[in-house]
Design a protein around this motif. Structure first.
Motif, PDB file in Angstrom:
ATOM      1  N   MET A 124       5.099  -2.226  -5.925  1.00 35.60           N
ATOM      2  CA  MET A 124       6.040  -3.297  -5.629  1.00 35.60           C
ATOM      3  C   MET A 124       7.313  -2.769  -4.949  1.00 35.60           C
ATOM      4  O   MET A 124       7.890  -3.458  -4.108  1.00 35.60           O
ATOM      5  N   SER A 125       7.720  -1.557  -5.268  1.00 36.62           N
ATOM      6  CA  SER A 125       8.977  -1.044  -4.724  1.00 36.62           C
ATOM      7  C   SER A 125       8.903  -0.720  -3.238  1.00 36.62           C
ATOM      8  O   SER A 125       9.938  -0.671  -2.573  1.00 36.62           O
ATOM      9  N   ASN A 126       7.698  -0.489  -2.716  1.00 38.11           N
ATOM     10  CA  ASN A 126       7.606  -0.115  -1.308  1.00 38.11           C
ATOM     11  C   ASN A 126       6.540  -0.912  -0.538  1.00 38.11           C
ATOM     12  O   ASN A 126       6.205  -0.562   0.588  1.00 38.11           O
ATOM     13  N   SER A 127       6.022  -1.974  -1.144  1.00 39.89           N
ATOM     14  CA  SER A 127       4.970  -2.749  -0.480  1.00 39.89           C
ATOM     15  C   SER A 127       5.465  -3.410   0.809  1.00 39.89           C
ATOM     16  O   SER A 127       4.702  -3.544   1.764  1.00 39.89           O
ATOM     17  N   ALA A 128       6.736  -3.782   0.878  1.00 37.68           N
ATOM     18  CA  ALA A 128       7.274  -4.366   2.110  1.00 37.68           C
ATOM     19  C   ALA A 128       7.293  -3.326   3.231  1.00 37.68           C
ATOM     20  O   ALA A 128       6.962  -3.638   4.384  1.00 37.68           O
ATOM     21  N   ALA A 129       7.643  -2.096   2.917  1.00 37.92           N
ATOM     22  CA  ALA A 129       7.627  -1.022   3.917  1.00 37.92           C
ATOM     23  C   ALA A 129       6.194  -0.724   4.342  1.00 37.92           C
ATOM     24  O   ALA A 129       5.934  -0.471   5.531  1.00 37.92           O
ATOM     25  N   PHE A 130       5.259  -0.767   3.403  1.00 39.75           N
ATOM     26  CA  PHE A 130       3.848  -0.564   3.725  1.00 39.75           C
ATOM     27  C   PHE A 130       3.355  -1.677   4.647  1.00 39.75           C
ATOM     28  O   PHE A 130       2.679  -1.421   5.646  1.00 39.75           O
ATOM     29  N   ALA A 131       3.720  -2.923   4.346  1.00 42.74           N
ATOM     30  CA  ALA A 131       3.332  -4.059   5.182  1.00 42.74           C
ATOM     31  C   ALA A 131       3.910  -3.909   6.593  1.00 42.74           C
ATOM     32  O   ALA A 131       3.220  -4.163   7.584  1.00 42.74           O
ATOM     33  N   ALA A 132       5.159  -3.480   6.690  1.00 37.84           N
ATOM     34  CA  ALA A 132       5.789  -3.298   7.999  1.00 37.84           C
ATOM     35  C   ALA A 132       5.085  -2.197   8.794  1.00 37.84           C
ATOM     36  O   ALA A 132       4.872  -2.341  10.005  1.00 37.84           O
ATOM     37  N   ALA A 133       4.706  -1.113   8.123  1.00 39.53           N
ATOM     38  CA  ALA A 133       3.992  -0.023   8.796  1.00 39.53           C
ATOM     39  C   ALA A 133       2.622  -0.496   9.274  1.00 39.53           C
ATOM     40  O   ALA A 133       2.202  -0.172  10.393  1.00 39.53           O
TER      41      ALA A 133
END
Length: 107
Positions: free
Chosen positions: A27-36
């Motif tokens: 959850m802490s980095n899923s937005a960054a993963f989605a952006a990548a």
């Protein structure tokens, strides 16, 4: 606190684009993963290969990112992620390779 995750997009000699993820996806980095993922998908015809062989942990937030793009990705993983990818049903919606442990040829 954000969990450690590194994503790197590379093009293989055969022309396929691969997004390599290393670390943990939660959850802490899923937005960054989605952006990548979205950045790597931009301009890709066909499927993007998502290499999760360097991922040690994947929670429901990371699964959600993968499910939302399942029609445009193929996944390479390790047996470590087999339970979460299989039980979630992701293996039924996209191609997932590498979930089986290599056969022991010494027997």
């Amino acid at each position: 606190m954000t969990t450690s995750l590194t994503c790197n997009s590379v093009r293989r000699p055969d022309g396929a684009t691969v997004l390599e993820a290393v670390g943990e996806i939660d959850m802490s980095n899923s937005a960054a993963f989605a952006a990548a993922l979205d950045s790597a998908l931009d301009g890709v015809e066909g499927h993007l290969v998502v290499d999760l062989t360097g991922v040690e942990y994947l929670d429901s937030a990371g699964l959600s990112v993968l499910f939302a793009r399942a029609d445009r990705i193929d996944i390479t993983a390790t047996p470590l992620l087999a339970p979460v990818l299989t039980i979630s049903g992701l293996t039924d919606t996209t191609t997932v390779r590498g979930l089986q442990a290599p056969a022991d040829h010494d027997q």
